[in-house]
Design a protein around this motif. Sequence first.
Motif, mmCIF file in Angstrom:
data_model
loop_
_atom_site.group_PDB
_atom_site.id
_atom_site.type_symbol
_atom_site.label_atom_id
_atom_site.label_comp_id
_atom_site.label_asym_id
_atom_site.label_seq_id
_atom_site.Cartn_x
_atom_site.Cartn_y
_atom_site.Cartn_z
ATOM 1 N N THR A 23 23.644 93.706 15.869
ATOM 2 C CA THR A 23 24.394 94.126 17.053
ATOM 3 C C THR A 23 25.749 93.420 17.105
ATOM 4 O O THR A 23 26.779 94.053 17.393
ATOM 5 N N ASP A 24 25.756 92.134 16.811
ATOM 6 C CA ASP A 24 27.002 91.365 16.802
ATOM 7 C C ASP A 24 27.958 91.873 15.729
ATOM 8 O O ASP A 24 29.160 92.035 15.979
ATOM 9 N N SER A 27 29.415 95.192 16.726
ATOM 10 C CA SER A 27 30.420 94.964 17.768
ATOM 11 C C SER A 27 31.736 94.474 17.162
ATOM 12 O O SER A 27 32.821 94.930 17.546
ATOM 13 N N GLN A 30 33.390 97.342 15.405
ATOM 14 C CA GLN A 30 33.974 98.247 16.393
ATOM 15 C C GLN A 30 35.359 97.763 16.822
ATOM 16 O O GLN A 30 36.270 98.563 17.013
ATOM 17 N N GLN A 31 35.537 96.457 16.926
ATOM 18 C CA GLN A 31 36.821 95.898 17.335
ATOM 19 C C GLN A 31 37.898 96.084 16.262
ATOM 20 O O GLN A 31 39.089 96.058 16.567
ATOM 21 N N ARG A 40 36.082 99.857 23.895
ATOM 22 C CA ARG A 40 35.280 98.628 23.877
ATOM 23 C C ARG A 40 34.273 98.553 25.012
ATOM 24 O O ARG A 40 33.158 98.085 24.832
ATOM 25 N N LYS A 43 29.673 102.205 25.653
ATOM 26 C CA LYS A 43 28.605 101.992 24.671
ATOM 27 C C LYS A 43 28.800 103.004 23.547
ATOM 28 O O LYS A 43 28.864 104.208 23.774
#
Length: 93
Positions: A23-24, A27, A30-31, A40, A43
């Motif tokens: 998950t991290d 994330s 995604q950034q 951001r 979801k």
Amino acid sequence: MSSRRSRSRQSGVSTEITDAQITDLVSKLQQLIPELRARRSDKVSASKVLQETCNYIKSLHREVDDLSDRLSQLLATTDSNSAQAAIIRSLLM
């Protein structure tokens, strides 16, 4: 547990990645993707992040190919002994 993770455990490899780590990482990925960075707060599924990442990488490859072609064309029209030609050659290497 996914079959890949269970196979790793069965083979004695201790490089298990936890769901929290996945998950991290998603994330953080995604950034890095411009298309997703604006969302951001929304979801976004991991599969969407991976799909957009692949699309972004493909677009970067196309851009690199285009720039390389443009530099090659510029080099073809430049005096091969000039300083400009040397700079273009260094960019193509």
